[in-house]
Design a protein around this motif. Structure first.
Motif, PDB file in Angstrom:
ATOM      1  N   TYR A 408       0.836  -1.205   0.000  1.00  0.00           N
ATOM      2  CA  TYR A 408       0.000   0.000   0.000  1.00  0.00           C
ATOM      3  C   TYR A 408       0.873   1.259   0.000  1.00  0.00           C
ATOM      4  O   TYR A 408       0.466   2.294  -0.541  1.00  0.00           O
ATOM      5  N   VAL A 409       2.066   1.168   0.594  1.00  0.00           N
ATOM      6  CA  VAL A 409       3.030   2.269   0.474  1.00  0.00           C
ATOM      7  C   VAL A 409       3.416   2.439  -0.993  1.00  0.00           C
ATOM      8  O   VAL A 409       3.512   3.568  -1.500  1.00  0.00           O
ATOM      9  N   ALA A 410       3.615   1.301  -1.684  1.00  0.00           N
ATOM     10  CA  ALA A 410       3.934   1.369  -3.116  1.00  0.00           C
ATOM     11  C   ALA A 410       2.786   2.011  -3.896  1.00  0.00           C
ATOM     12  O   ALA A 410       3.016   2.777  -4.843  1.00  0.00           O
ATOM     13  N   CYS A 411       1.547   1.717  -3.497  1.00  0.00           N
ATOM     14  CA  CYS A 411       0.393   2.349  -4.148  1.00  0.00           C
ATOM     15  C   CYS A 411       0.413   3.865  -3.949  1.00  0.00           C
ATOM     16  O   CYS A 411       0.083   4.631  -4.871  1.00  0.00           O
ATOM     17  N   MET A 412       0.788   4.316  -2.753  1.00  0.00           N
ATOM     18  CA  MET A 412       0.861   5.751  -2.484  1.00  0.00           C
ATOM     19  C   MET A 412       1.965   6.409  -3.311  1.00  0.00           C
ATOM     20  O   MET A 412       1.787   7.514  -3.844  1.00  0.00           O
ATOM     21  N   LEU A 413       3.119   5.736  -3.423  1.00  0.00           N
ATOM     22  CA  LEU A 413       4.201   6.272  -4.253  1.00  0.00           C
ATOM     23  C   LEU A 413       3.769   6.355  -5.717  1.00  0.00           C
ATOM     24  O   LEU A 413       4.081   7.325  -6.416  1.00  0.00           O
ATOM     25  N   VAL A 417       3.482   9.662  -8.248  1.00  0.00           N
ATOM     26  CA  VAL A 417       3.999   9.707  -9.622  1.00  0.00           C
ATOM     27  C   VAL A 417       2.889  10.108 -10.595  1.00  0.00           C
ATOM     28  O   VAL A 417       3.091  10.952 -11.489  1.00  0.00           O
ATOM     29  N   LEU A 418       1.694   9.539 -10.435  1.00  0.00           N
ATOM     30  CA  LEU A 418       0.567   9.872 -11.313  1.00  0.00           C
ATOM     31  C   LEU A 418       0.173  11.339 -11.167  1.00  0.00           C
ATOM     32  O   LEU A 418      -0.173  12.004 -12.158  1.00  0.00           O
ATOM     33  N   LEU A 419       0.234  11.854  -9.952  1.00  0.00           N
ATOM     34  CA  LEU A 419      -0.079  13.264  -9.735  1.00  0.00           C
ATOM     35  C   LEU A 419       0.961  14.170 -10.399  1.00  0.00           C
ATOM     36  O   LEU A 419       0.627  15.254 -10.885  1.00  0.00           O
ATOM     37  N   CYS A 420       2.212  13.735 -10.397  1.00  0.00           N
ATOM     38  CA  CYS A 420       3.257  14.512 -11.072  1.00  0.00           C
ATOM     39  C   CYS A 420       3.069  14.486 -12.586  1.00  0.00           C
ATOM     40  O   CYS A 420       3.273  15.494 -13.268  1.00  0.00           O
ATOM     41  N   LEU A 421       2.658  13.328 -13.122  1.00  0.00           N
ATOM     42  CA  LEU A 421       2.440  13.214 -14.560  1.00  0.00           C
ATOM     43  C   LEU A 421       1.153  13.898 -14.996  1.00  0.00           C
ATOM     44  O   LEU A 421       1.080  14.497 -16.075  1.00  0.00           O
ATOM     45  N   PHE A 422       0.121  13.808 -14.142  1.00  0.00           N
ATOM     46  CA  PHE A 422      -1.192  14.362 -14.472  1.00  0.00           C
ATOM     47  C   PHE A 422      -1.686  15.221 -13.311  1.00  0.00           C
ATOM     48  O   PHE A 422      -2.559  14.819 -12.534  1.00  0.00           O
TER      49      PHE A 422
END
Length: 438
Positions: A408-413, A417-422
Motif C-alpha cells: 500500500y506504500v507502493a500504491c501511495m508512491l 507519480v501519477l499526480l506529477c504526470l497528471f
C-alpha cells in the motif's frame, strides 16, 4: 553567520529537541526563543506573545474543533461497525469483496471521523477477525486496514488540509476539492492490489461469497445513510456559497451529535462529556502547535533563513522535478518521525516559496504532501497505524503488519507519480467548481 548555515543549524537543533521527547509545540517554542535570543537579542522576545496569540486570531481556525467534534461523535458510536457491515452485505459478490468492503468502510469512516487511529480501531475490530476467519492472509487483513485508515487526512473534510490552508494562506475550499479525486484514486489502487493479493492467495474460503437477502441489505441502511447526507450537506453548503467552512463545520458537528444521540442512543451525559472532553484535548493540541509554528516561522523569517533558502533554490541550475523529488524524500523521512500536523506547520513556511519559485501549484503540492504524510502513518519507527493494528490483533506480529502494509506504500508512491504526470487529477475539480486560480 550565513543564513543558509544558520538554517541547517536550526534544522538539526529542532530535530534533536523533538527527539528528546518534548511535545512538538513546546519544542518549537524552545528552538525559536533560543535562536532569537542568540542571534537577535533579548528584545526580540517581546514580540513572541503577540505572535503566539495573533496566529490564533483567525476565524478559519474555528473549523478545526468543530470538525474534530464531528469526527469524535461518529467515532464514539457503532457507526464504523454498521458501515463495515453495510458494505460487506452489498459487496459480498465482488471478488475479494470482504477486503474491498473493509477498504471502502475505512475510506468513508476516516473521511467522516478524520482520525486514522479511530478508523483502524473501529473498522479493524470487526474487519480483521472476519477476514482471517474467511481465509484472507494476515498481511492483507492487517495491511489493508492500516492503509485504509490513512485516507482520512486526504478525503474531505480533512483537518490536515485546514492546517495547510491556514499555514500557507491558501483556500481551504480549494484544498478540500483537490483531495477528492486523489483520494478516490488511492482507494481504487488499494482495492486493486487487495483483489490481486486475494486472487493470488487462491483460497476457496476467500472466494466464496456469503449470501444476503435484499431485506438484510436494506435494513442496515437507515443507520449509516444519515452520516453520508451530513457529509454531502457540509460540502454542498461550503461550495454552494451558503456558509463558510467554519459555519458548515459547526452545523455538521451539531448534526452528528444529534444523530449519535437519536440513532445510537448516546444520550447519557457521561458519554457526551467524553466526546467533548476528547475533542477539546485534541483541538487544544493542534491549536497550540499552530501557534508555536507561527513563532517558529517568525524566527525563520526574522533571521532571513526562509528568504535565503528560497533565493538559493532560485539560483540552482537543477531540474524542478529533481527538486520535487528531493522535497518528497524529505517529507517521507519527516513523516517517519513526526505527526502530519507538525510536519506541515514546520515545513510549509520553508517549502512554499521554494515550490512557487519552481513553478508548482501550492494546491497540487498540498495533495502530494498529504500523501507523503499518509506513508509516514504506516511506516516505522513511529507508524501509528501499525501499532494500533497490533493492539487490535496482538497475535499478528508487527513484522507481518508492516510487510502487509508495504504494497500500500507502493500504491501511495504510484499515486504521487501519477499526480506529477497528471496534475489535473488534483487541480481540475477545484478549478471547475471555484474557477481557475489567479
Amino acid at each position: 553567520m550565513d543564513p543558509l548555515v544558520l538554517g541547517a543549524l536550526v534544522a538539526v537543533t529542532t530535530i534533536l529537541v523533538l527527539f528528546s521527547g518534548v511535545s512538538v509545540a513546546i519544542g518549537l517554542l524552545i528552538v525559536s526563543a533560543g535562536f532569537l535570543i542568540v542571534f537577535d537579542g533579548m528584545r526580540s522576545l517581546e514580540l513572541m506573545p503577540e505572535i503566539l496569540f495573533g496566529k490564533l486570531d483567525n476565524f478559519a481556525l474555528l473549523s478545526i474543533p468543530m470538525f474534530i467534534i464531528m469526527g469524535s461523535s461518529i467515532a464514539s458510536t457503532r457507526a464504523g461497525a454498521d458501515l463495515y457491515e453495510a458494505l460487506e452485505r452489498w459487496l459480498t459478490r465482488v471478488p475479494g469483496g470482504l477486503v474491498v468492503s473493509n477498504l471502502g468502510a475505512c475510506a468513508l469512516f476516516s473521511a467522516m471521523s478524520g482520525s486514522s487511529p479511530a478508523t483502524c480501531a473501529a473498522i479493524g475490530k470487526m474487519g480483521i477477525p472476519e477476514m482471517r476467519k474467511r481465509g484472507y492472509p494476515d498481511g492483507v487483513a492487517a495491511g489493508s486496514i492500516a492503509a485504509g485508515g490513512t485516507l482520512g487526512i486526504l478525503i474531505p473534510p480533512s483537518v490536515t488540509m485546514i492546517v495547510y490552508g491556514i499555514a500557507t494562506e491558501t483556500s481551504i475550499g480549494r484544498l478540500f476539492l483537490a483531495g477528492v479525486f486523489p483520494g478516490l484514486m488511492l482507494v481504487a489502487l488499494f482495492m486493486a492490489w487487495s483483489i490481486y493479493a486475494t486472487w493470488r492467495a487462491g483460497d476457496a474460503a476467500v472466494l466464496t461469497p456469503t449470501d444476503y437477502s435484499w431485506r438484510q441489505k436494506f435494513e442496515i441502511l437507515p443507520r449509516v445513510l444519515p452520516f453520508f447526507f451530513i457529509i454531502l450537506g457540509v460540502l454542498y453548503a461550503m461550495y454552494g456559497g451558503i456558509a463558510t467552512p467554519s459555519e458548515t463545520a459547526a452545523v455538521g458537528a451539531l448534526l452528528c451529535l444529534l444523530i449519535a444521540i437519536v440513532i445510537y442512543r448516546m444520550w447519557h451525559p457521561r458519554a457526551l462529556w467524553v466526546v467533548l472532553r476528547d475533542s477539546t484535548r485534541e483541538s487544544v493540541m493542534i491549536l497550540f502547535i499552530i501557534a508555536a509554528a507561527g513563532v517558529f516561522s517568525y524566527m525563520l523569517s526574522s533571521l532571513f533563513i526562509t528568504q535565503s533558502i528560497a533565493e538559493w533554490i532560485g539560483t540552482l541550475d537543477v531540474n524542478r522535478w529533481v527538486l520535487m523529488g528531493a522535497i518528497n524524500v524529505f517529507l517521507i523521512i519527516a513523516g517517519f518521525f513526526l505527526p502530519p500536523v507538525a510536519v506541515i506547520l514546520m515545513a510549509a513556511p520553508i517549502l512554499l516559496p521554494i515550490i512557487t519559485t519552481a513553478g508548482f501549484d501550492p494546491i497540487w503540492f498540498a495533495v502530494v504532501l498529504t500523501i507523503n504524510m499518509e506513508i509516514g502513518l504506516i511506516s516505522p519507527p513511529v507508524g501509528l497505524n501499525l501499532y494500533v493494528i497490533n493492539g487490535i490483533a496482538p497475535d499478528i506480529s508487527l513484522r507481518t503488519i508492516l510487510t502487509g502494509s508495504l504494497p500500500y506504500v507502493a500504491c501511495m508512491l504510484l499515486a504521487i507519480v501519477l499526480l506529477c504526470l497528471f496534475p489535473g487529477i488534483a487541480t481540475w475539480l477545484p478549478d471547475m467548481v471555484m474557477g481557475a486560480a489567479l
